[in-house]
Structures are given as C-alpha cells and as structure tokens.
Design an enzyme around this catalytic site. Sequence first.
Site, PDB file in Angstrom:
ATOM      1  N   HIS A  99       0.840  -1.201   0.000  1.00 35.67           N
ATOM      2  CA  HIS A  99       0.000   0.000   0.000  1.00 35.67           C
ATOM      3  C   HIS A  99       0.871   1.246   0.000  1.00 35.67           C
ATOM      4  CE1 HIS A  99      -3.139   2.849   1.191  1.00 35.67           C
ATOM      5  NE2 HIS A  99      -3.966   1.952   0.659  1.00 35.67           N
TER       6      HIS A  99
ATOM      7  N   GLU B  64      -7.953  -4.990  -0.609  1.00 31.87           N
ATOM      8  CA  GLU B  64      -8.435  -5.800  -1.728  1.00 31.87           C
ATOM      9  C   GLU B  64      -8.343  -7.299  -1.438  1.00 31.87           C
ATOM     10  OE1 GLU B  64      -9.770  -3.860  -3.535  1.00 31.87           O
ATOM     11  OE2 GLU B  64      -8.526  -2.430  -4.613  1.00 31.87           O
TER      12      GLU B  64
HETATM   13  N1  COA Z   1       4.163  -7.415  -4.616  1.00 28.81           N
HETATM   14  C1  COA Z   1       5.516  -7.414  -4.765  1.00 28.81           C
HETATM   15  N2  COA Z   1       6.267  -6.313  -4.651  1.00 28.81           N
HETATM   16  C2  COA Z   1       5.657  -5.179  -4.370  1.00 28.81           C
HETATM   17  C3  COA Z   1       4.268  -5.102  -4.179  1.00 28.81           C
HETATM   18  C4  COA Z   1       3.528  -6.284  -4.313  1.00 28.81           C
HETATM   19  N3  COA Z   1       2.199  -6.300  -4.170  1.00 28.81           N
HETATM   20  N4  COA Z   1       3.919  -3.838  -3.908  1.00 28.81           N
HETATM   21  C5  COA Z   1       5.050  -3.123  -3.926  1.00 28.81           C
HETATM   22  N5  COA Z   1       6.088  -3.929  -4.194  1.00 28.81           N
HETATM   23  C6  COA Z   1       7.500  -3.533  -4.289  1.00 28.81           C
HETATM   24  C7  COA Z   1       7.776  -2.847  -5.599  1.00 28.81           C
HETATM   25  O1  COA Z   1       8.157  -3.750  -6.599  1.00 28.81           O
HETATM   26  C8  COA Z   1       8.896  -1.912  -5.222  1.00 28.81           C
HETATM   27  O2  COA Z   1      10.096  -2.629  -5.182  1.00 28.81           O
HETATM   28  P1  COA Z   1      11.477  -1.976  -5.700  1.00 28.81           P
HETATM   29  O3  COA Z   1      11.698  -0.786  -4.798  1.00 28.81           O
HETATM   30  O4  COA Z   1      12.477  -3.056  -5.503  1.00 28.81           O
HETATM   31  O5  COA Z   1      11.242  -1.595  -7.121  1.00 28.81           O
HETATM   32  C9  COA Z   1       8.552  -1.521  -3.794  1.00 28.81           C
HETATM   33  O6  COA Z   1       7.747  -2.576  -3.271  1.00 28.81           O
HETATM   34  C10 COA Z   1       7.796  -0.208  -3.696  1.00 28.81           C
HETATM   35  O7  COA Z   1       6.735  -0.252  -4.641  1.00 28.81           O
HETATM   36  P2  COA Z   1       6.042   1.072  -5.232  1.00 28.81           P
HETATM   37  O8  COA Z   1       5.329   0.697  -6.489  1.00 28.81           O
HETATM   38  O9  COA Z   1       7.060   2.158  -5.324  1.00 28.81           O
HETATM   39  O10 COA Z   1       5.057   1.435  -4.069  1.00 28.81           O
HETATM   40  P3  COA Z   1       3.745   2.278  -4.197  1.00 28.81           P
HETATM   41  O11 COA Z   1       3.476   2.908  -2.898  1.00 28.81           O
HETATM   42  O12 COA Z   1       3.810   3.171  -5.386  1.00 28.81           O
HETATM   43  O13 COA Z   1       2.656   1.135  -4.561  1.00 28.81           O
HETATM   44  C11 COA Z   1       0.790  -0.246  -4.592  1.00 28.81           C
HETATM   45  C12 COA Z   1       1.560   0.819  -3.806  1.00 28.81           C
HETATM   46  C13 COA Z   1      -0.533  -0.534  -3.905  1.00 28.81           C
HETATM   47  C14 COA Z   1       0.495   0.284  -6.010  1.00 28.81           C
HETATM   48  C15 COA Z   1       1.642  -1.552  -4.683  1.00 28.81           C
HETATM   49  O14 COA Z   1       1.916  -2.038  -3.385  1.00 28.81           O
HETATM   50  C16 COA Z   1       0.998  -2.617  -5.536  1.00 28.81           C
HETATM   51  O15 COA Z   1       1.164  -2.602  -6.775  1.00 28.81           O
HETATM   52  N6  COA Z   1       0.226  -3.594  -4.922  1.00 28.81           N
HETATM   53  C17 COA Z   1      -0.417  -4.629  -5.694  1.00 28.81           C
HETATM   54  C18 COA Z   1      -1.720  -4.126  -6.279  1.00 28.81           C
HETATM   55  C19 COA Z   1      -2.803  -3.930  -5.223  1.00 28.81           C
HETATM   56  O16 COA Z   1      -3.011  -4.769  -4.349  1.00 28.81           O
HETATM   57  N7  COA Z   1      -3.507  -2.825  -5.350  1.00 28.81           N
HETATM   58  C20 COA Z   1      -4.564  -2.459  -4.441  1.00 28.81           C
HETATM   59  C21 COA Z   1      -4.126  -1.316  -3.553  1.00 28.81           C
HETATM   60  S1  COA Z   1      -5.315  -0.958  -2.294  1.00 28.81           S
END
Ligand code: COA
Length: 363
Positions: free
Chosen positions: A248, A306
């Site tokens: 998140h 989710e």
């Molecule tokens: N599975 C594996 N790795 C994950 C991850 C996941 N669900 N969520 C984040 N990461 C990793 C990323 O690959 C990144 O790694 P890196 O620094 O080595 O590249 C790191 O964690 C940070 O990710 P980032 O995309 O910068 O974080 P964010 O705050 O922008 O993203 C979300 C938040 C929710 C978009 C992200 O956690 C995600 O894509 N989750 C899966 C989709 C989901 O469940 N969405 C519903 C949200 S309520």
Amino acid sequence: MNNVNCGLEGVVVAHTRLSDVDGERGELVIAGQRLEAWALHGEFEERMFVLFREAGAALEASADSQALLEQRRQFTAHNGRAALADAMDALRAGLAQLPSDADDMRDALCAIGRAPGVVAAWAQSRGITGANHETANAEATVNHAAWYSSQLGLAPTPVRVRALSTYWNTVMDHGMNASTFAARVVASTGSDMISSLVAGVGALKGPLHGGAPGPVLDMLDEIGSVDRAKPWIMAELDAGRRIMGMGHRIYRVRDPRAAVLERAITELQEAGATNARLSLARAVERAASDILRERKPDRPLCANVEFYTAVLLDSIGIPRELFAATFALGRMAGWAAHVMEQRRTGKLIRPASIYIGTAPSAE
Ligand code: COA
C-alpha cells in the site's frame, strides 16, 4: 529536476473532514469515527449522508433519502451497455450519459441512485448474473445494499445485506487516494459532479488501485491449496510480477480494512455461509507476508483492503467480474463528498512539470 515527485508521495493537497489514514499505526477514522464503529453497523446511505454533512452540504434528510430512492427507478435497461467488455466501462458509460443538473447534491444522488442498476443490467445482459430478484422492483424502499443484491438476482437476506453494507461503509472514503484525487482535480476546475464521478471511476479501474480484488480471487484459484502458496508466490516474484492485494502507498502495517472485512467474512460464516477460500486466503496472506519481508526487508508489504474484499464479495455471491464496480458503488459516496468539500476551497488544482524536451533553436 531534484524537486520532481512523480507519485506525489507525501504531498498534502487539501484539508479534509472526511477521513484520516494513519499508515504507521494502521488506523482509519471516517467522519470522526474509528473504522470498526463506522463500518460494522449502519446502512450505506446513512453513512453517506453523514459524509455529505461533514463536507458542508445542507441536507434535507427525508427529501434527500426520497430522492435517492426515486433515482433507482429512473434507470433503463439500455444503460447496461452490453457491448462493453468490462463492468467498470459500463459504469463509466452509464454515468457519463447522465445530465448534469449543476446542483451537486441532486447530481450525486442521481448518480449514486442509478449506479447499482447500471452495473446489474450490464451483468445481466452479459449473462453473468440471473434476472433481478423478484422483490427488486416491488420494493424500492429497501436499503441500497438490498437493492443492489436484488438487482443482481441475489436474495437480499439480512446476512448478505449486512455484509455488503459493512463492505461499502469500509471502502466509502480513504484519504486522498488516486480516484478521490482525480475527482477533486476535475471538481477544482469548476466542472460538474457527474464529470468528477466519471473521473473517479476511470482512476479506480486500474489494477494498482481498485482493480485488484478480481485478480486476488484468480490468484487464490490458481494456488488452489495451502501447500502450493509459497512456491506459487516465489515463482510470481521471480517472474517480476507483484502479488495482488499486498502492499500500500500509505500503510506500513496491515491495512485496518482487511481486518474489518475478515471479521465480516467470519460473521457470514457463523451465519451459515461457507467459503473454503477464507482459510486458503489466510494461508496465502501469511506466506506472501513472510516472503515479501525476506525479499524486501526495507519496505513493509502487508495485506491491503483488496485481499479480503475478494473473499467477502465472493462469499455473498457477487461475481468476480463485478468486484471493481462494486467497490466503485461504495466509493462514489466518498468521491461526491470530496467534490463538495473541494468546491469550498474554490482553488484550481494545477501542479507543475519540468520541461526536459528539446530546446528551440536560437533563431
Ligand atoms: N508485490 C511485490 N512487490 C511489491 C508489491 C507487491 N504487491 N507492492 C510493492 N512492491 C514492491 C515494488 O516492486 C517496489 O520494489 P522496488 O523498490 O524493488 O522496485 C517496492 O515494493 C515499492 O513499490 P512502489 O510501487 O514504489 O510502491 P507504491 O506505494 O507506489 O505502490 C501499490 C503501492 C498498492 C500500487 C503496490 O503495493 C501494488 O502494486 N500492490 C499490488 C496491487 C494492489 O493490491 N492494489 C490495491 C491497492 S489498495
């Protein structure tokens, strides 16, 4: 270039009275109430009007409730947009064709009142759900959750209605999330409520925001049994893919909404509903948390809302194709409240960018 913040992480763009997300402690307050108290009791529309009041709307309680009920009946079958392949596209199209009245409250009640019918008609026209439950049209005064259940052909039993109300109350508002921000940006230009809600639907559709619960259920199905959870997750991460329902932007601990939804699923089971996916989901969550902790020790990645949305909506009989749209039906109340709140600032949201393209030639 040092000042660019691509994801606007940590940037504060508004004061809000609607909700407060504490990502370090894993706490959520909505309209002054802790999530558990807010979500586990009370009907969706009752909570919605509380939010609208917080946003500064002048409510005429019984007239506004009546207006919401009346809007449900205005829906006509062609709004279902059977040709569209995705429920969120159908919802976007259904909302987009609503006329704007230039009155935020009337527009919000029109959109929120009609939206469940739009989603249900689409599902029916695609053969995803059966015909409307027989009481749907006979009893338009039922609450929003009962109405939607009936429209989907699901009997509006008290247990199902409670679970759906808890779900909607839980997801109704959540700080300055991406879809809420999108709705507020549109509202800040002076545009109308309907356009702002359409923007919210567009933003929520993405898998990084509201589109994750369908894929979570797909993941549980692919994993199939507890012993396959660890290898499946490791293979997924090795392939460079993310685990849906985990991680998140704000929470560094488990999303408090996951716990409330897990409790709602347990209550459903105590009332007789069975869903073998709950124990599988718990095992997958544990495995994913352990593996992600090992692989990303500097970035806590825990279950988000989710994860258990998928199991809850599945347990009450909502098809997975409708998960994101069902989320939208609850979040629309939050978007509408934010639009009303944004109006009071009167300020255009207009960030800046740094040009890195080719410079024009000297002459
Ligand atoms: N599975 C594996 N790795 C994950 C991850 C996941 N669900 N969520 C984040 N990461 C990793 C990323 O690959 C990144 O790694 P890196 O620094 O080595 O590249 C790191 O964690 C940070 O990710 P980032 O995309 O910068 O974080 P964010 O705050 O922008 O993203 C979300 C938040 C929710 C978009 C992200 O956690 C995600 O894509 N989750 C899966 C989709 C989901 O469940 N969405 C519903 C949200 S309520």
